[in-house]
Design an enzyme around this catalytic site. Structure first.
Site, PDB file in Angstrom:
ATOM      1  N   CYS A 147       0.836  -1.211   0.000  1.00  0.00           N
ATOM      2  CA  CYS A 147       0.000   0.000   0.000  1.00  0.00           C
ATOM      3  C   CYS A 147       0.864   1.252   0.000  1.00  0.00           C
ATOM      4  CB  CYS A 147      -0.930  -0.022   1.206  1.00  0.00           C
ATOM      5  SG  CYS A 147      -0.095  -0.363   2.776  1.00  0.00           S
ATOM      6  N   ASN A 148       1.955   1.248   0.758  1.00  0.00           N
ATOM      7  CA  ASN A 148       2.830   2.423   0.817  1.00  0.00           C
ATOM      8  C   ASN A 148       3.544   2.653  -0.511  1.00  0.00           C
ATOM      9  OD1 ASN A 148       2.617   3.532   3.503  1.00  0.00           O
ATOM     10  ND2 ASN A 148       3.446   1.592   4.239  1.00  0.00           N
ATOM     11  N   HIS A 226      -2.232   5.355   6.694  1.00  0.00           N
ATOM     12  CA  HIS A 226      -0.845   5.808   6.823  1.00  0.00           C
ATOM     13  C   HIS A 226      -0.779   7.256   6.327  1.00  0.00           C
ATOM     14  CE1 HIS A 226       0.353   1.587   7.036  1.00  0.00           C
ATOM     15  NE2 HIS A 226       0.025   1.351   5.782  1.00  0.00           N
ATOM     16  N   GLN A 310      -4.674   1.965   3.704  1.00  0.00           N
ATOM     17  CA  GLN A 310      -3.826   0.785   3.514  1.00  0.00           C
ATOM     18  C   GLN A 310      -4.595  -0.441   3.038  1.00  0.00           C
ATOM     19  OE1 GLN A 310      -4.484   2.062   6.582  1.00  0.00           O
ATOM     20  NE2 GLN A 310      -5.517   0.397   7.668  1.00  0.00           N
TER      21      GLN A 310
HETATM   22  P1  NAD Z   1      -5.161 -11.154   6.429  1.00  0.00           P
HETATM   23  O1  NAD Z   1      -4.517 -11.813   7.574  1.00  0.00           O
HETATM   24  O2  NAD Z   1      -6.261 -10.188   6.676  1.00  0.00           O
HETATM   25  O3  NAD Z   1      -5.710 -12.241   5.406  1.00  0.00           O
HETATM   26  C1  NAD Z   1      -4.960 -13.357   5.012  1.00  0.00           C
HETATM   27  C2  NAD Z   1      -5.887 -14.539   4.730  1.00  0.00           C
HETATM   28  O4  NAD Z   1      -5.114 -15.638   4.243  1.00  0.00           O
HETATM   29  C3  NAD Z   1      -6.634 -15.014   5.967  1.00  0.00           C
HETATM   30  O5  NAD Z   1      -7.984 -15.269   5.611  1.00  0.00           O
HETATM   31  C4  NAD Z   1      -5.888 -16.296   6.346  1.00  0.00           C
HETATM   32  O6  NAD Z   1      -6.714 -17.227   6.999  1.00  0.00           O
HETATM   33  C5  NAD Z   1      -5.473 -16.813   4.978  1.00  0.00           C
HETATM   34  N1  NAD Z   1      -4.324 -17.743   5.014  1.00  0.00           N
HETATM   35  C6  NAD Z   1      -3.540 -18.101   6.083  1.00  0.00           C
HETATM   36  N2  NAD Z   1      -2.586 -18.969   5.692  1.00  0.00           N
HETATM   37  C7  NAD Z   1      -2.759 -19.156   4.353  1.00  0.00           C
HETATM   38  C8  NAD Z   1      -2.058 -19.957   3.381  1.00  0.00           C
HETATM   39  N3  NAD Z   1      -1.021 -20.714   3.690  1.00  0.00           N
HETATM   40  N4  NAD Z   1      -2.498 -19.903   2.087  1.00  0.00           N
HETATM   41  C9  NAD Z   1      -3.553 -19.124   1.739  1.00  0.00           C
HETATM   42  N5  NAD Z   1      -4.246 -18.362   2.635  1.00  0.00           N
HETATM   43  C10 NAD Z   1      -3.847 -18.379   3.929  1.00  0.00           C
HETATM   44  O7  NAD Z   1      -3.972 -10.449   5.621  1.00  0.00           O
HETATM   45  P2  NAD Z   1      -4.094  -9.215   4.638  1.00  0.00           P
HETATM   46  O8  NAD Z   1      -4.009  -7.960   5.430  1.00  0.00           O
HETATM   47  O9  NAD Z   1      -5.253  -9.431   3.720  1.00  0.00           O
HETATM   48  O10 NAD Z   1      -2.721  -9.310   3.857  1.00  0.00           O
HETATM   49  C11 NAD Z   1      -2.562 -10.159   2.732  1.00  0.00           C
HETATM   50  C12 NAD Z   1      -1.367  -9.697   1.924  1.00  0.00           C
HETATM   51  O11 NAD Z   1      -1.620  -8.369   1.461  1.00  0.00           O
HETATM   52  C13 NAD Z   1      -0.040  -9.601   2.686  1.00  0.00           C
HETATM   53  O12 NAD Z   1       1.020  -9.872   1.795  1.00  0.00           O
HETATM   54  C14 NAD Z   1       0.018  -8.152   3.104  1.00  0.00           C
HETATM   55  O13 NAD Z   1       1.327  -7.692   3.367  1.00  0.00           O
HETATM   56  C15 NAD Z   1      -0.578  -7.493   1.885  1.00  0.00           C
HETATM   57  N6  NAD Z   1      -1.164  -6.166   2.116  1.00  0.00           N
HETATM   58  C16 NAD Z   1      -1.920  -5.905   3.214  1.00  0.00           C
HETATM   59  C17 NAD Z   1      -2.441  -4.640   3.405  1.00  0.00           C
HETATM   60  C18 NAD Z   1      -3.247  -4.316   4.611  1.00  0.00           C
HETATM   61  O14 NAD Z   1      -3.304  -3.153   5.001  1.00  0.00           O
HETATM   62  N7  NAD Z   1      -3.926  -5.232   5.227  1.00  0.00           N
HETATM   63  C19 NAD Z   1      -2.205  -3.648   2.456  1.00  0.00           C
HETATM   64  C20 NAD Z   1      -1.471  -3.957   1.310  1.00  0.00           C
HETATM   65  C21 NAD Z   1      -0.952  -5.226   1.146  1.00  0.00           C
END
Ligand code: NAD
Length: 349
Positions: A147-148, A226, A310
């Site tokens: 996101c950043n 952020h 984010q």
């Molecule tokens: P989250 O924890 O909200 O969601 C992740 C999901 O994946 C959950 O439902 C979890 O149960 C599932 N999971 C767990 N183990 C798994 C596996 N082995 N295979 C497939 N699924 C699995 O996380 P998120 O915030 O949605 O983040 C997901 C990705 O996006 C990360 O790489 C994160 O860095 C990136 N991201 C997050 C944000 C944010 O602000 N939340 C912003 C930009 C990018």
């Protein structure tokens, strides 16, 4: 008769990012969701059922798959079954988990997209619509940057394109956790990231290597957004003014510019209230928010603040990345326009 191909998209990991990407894909007329995965029959399955997305288990073992049925959910199989019916998988698993999934995607012979929690070195490619759509056309896999990095690219790439060189220092004031996350902090502290420089700024160079950028970061007790504090050094003869920088950003997609004093939108709380007022799902704001009265160009130095939602700025980027990898839309601006038009039909009240 012209046959329009619908891209079959799998979502592996239906959490904060996965559920949003699923809806953004579902809103497009050139792609469809063929399934989403859950690790177990818990919170989140009901949402998938309500949306009509077929549920698959993250794992292939029979016991785990059977647990969904026992809890009253129809589970269509394991991850391997889902990958068999998809053209491309968007991996939205937690950061650093994705690497263990890559081999499965490669064995299934389908294209893959990871998120910003994974390392560029693991994926070999990175993506953000405004910087390098063309370089990602037809590749096997990529990583939609964080996101950043997405937010920095939205405002820095047009500046770089105008100036031909750019040197940037920025401070990332980071939200401590997402609103739905009760396990992270700090809740009463300001926590500097003691790895200096932080990874955030340099990550921009994975999509636009020509931009010289460094960053420092602090986490603060807020969940909303952020904020970036940016100081960019432009080359001699840049020919820009504060007003022309604002016009340049106004002409680009996914940047919202508002005057804080005139609108009363002076903090991230009001920015998020604005997003809720315009009826965005989950109160999302896909655009980067720039305060007009916080932008100033003095000589060769440009100062500005921007706010990043984010949980949502990367969502439309994932849709554009699908078109890039599937090589169905070579023009990034055309993809962005298509993505955003489809999303705005569900965004507004
Ligand atoms: P989250 O924890 O909200 O969601 C992740 C999901 O994946 C959950 O439902 C979890 O149960 C599932 N999971 C767990 N183990 C798994 C596996 N082995 N295979 C497939 N699924 C699995 O996380 P998120 O915030 O949605 O983040 C997901 C990705 O996006 C990360 O790489 C994160 O860095 C990136 N991201 C997050 C944000 C944010 O602000 N939340 C912003 C930009 C990018």
């Amino acid at each position: 008769m012209v046959r329009i191909m619908t891209i079959k998209v799998a979502i592996n990991g239906y959490g904060t990012i996965g559920k949003r990407v699923a809806d953004a894909v579902d809103a497009q007329d050139d792609m469809e969701i063929v399934g989403v995965t859950k690790t177990r029959p818990a919170f989140g399955c009901d949402l998938a059922v309500r949306k009509g997305y077929p549920i698959f288990c993250t794992y292939d073992d029979a016991d785990r798959i059977a647990a969904f049925g026992a809890a009253g959910y129809t589970c269509h199989g394991g991850l391997s079954d889902l990958l068999e019916i998809a053209d491309i998988v968007v991996d939205c698993s937690p950061g650093k988990v994705g690497a263990s999934n890559k081999e499965k995607y490669e064995s299934a012979g389908i294209k893959w997209i990871f998120q910003g929690g994974e390392k560029h070195a693991m994926t070999g490619n990175s993506y953000t619509s405004s910087a390098n759509h063309t370089e990602n056309l037809g590749v096997e896999g990529t990583r939609v940057v964080s996101c950043n990095t997405t937010g920095l690219s939205r405002t820095l790439v047009p500046l770089y394109e105008h100036c031909g060189s750019l040197s940037v220092e920025c401070t990332m004031i980071r939200r401590a956790a997402d609103p739905g996350d009760s396990s992270k902090g700090p809740i009463n502290a300001i926590k500097p990231v003691l790895k200096v420089p932080s990874h955030h700024g340099p990550d921009v160079m994975t999509v636009k290597p020509e931009i010289q950028i460094n960053s420092m970061a602090v986490a603060v007790p807020t969940t909303l957004m952020h904020v970036h504090v940016i100081v960019a050094t432009l080359p001699e003869g840049h020919g820009l003014t504060t007003e022309s920088v604002l016009s340049m950003w106004n002409a680009r997609p996914r940047i919202v510019i508002m005057n804080g004093s005139e609108t009363g939108i002076t903090t991230t709380a009001e920015v998020m209230e604005f997003a809720r007022d315009i009826g965005r799902k989950w109160g999302d704001l896909h655009e980067i928010f720039v305060w007009e009265d916080g932008v100033k160009l003095e000589g060769n130095t440009l100062y500005y603040f921007q706010a990043i939602h984010q949980e949502s700025d990367v969502i439309p980027e994932n849709v554009d990345a699908i078109r890039a990898l599937m090589n169905t839309e070579p023009d990034w601006m055309a993809s962005v326009a298509k993505t955003d038009a489809a999303i705005s039909s569900y965004n507004h009240l």
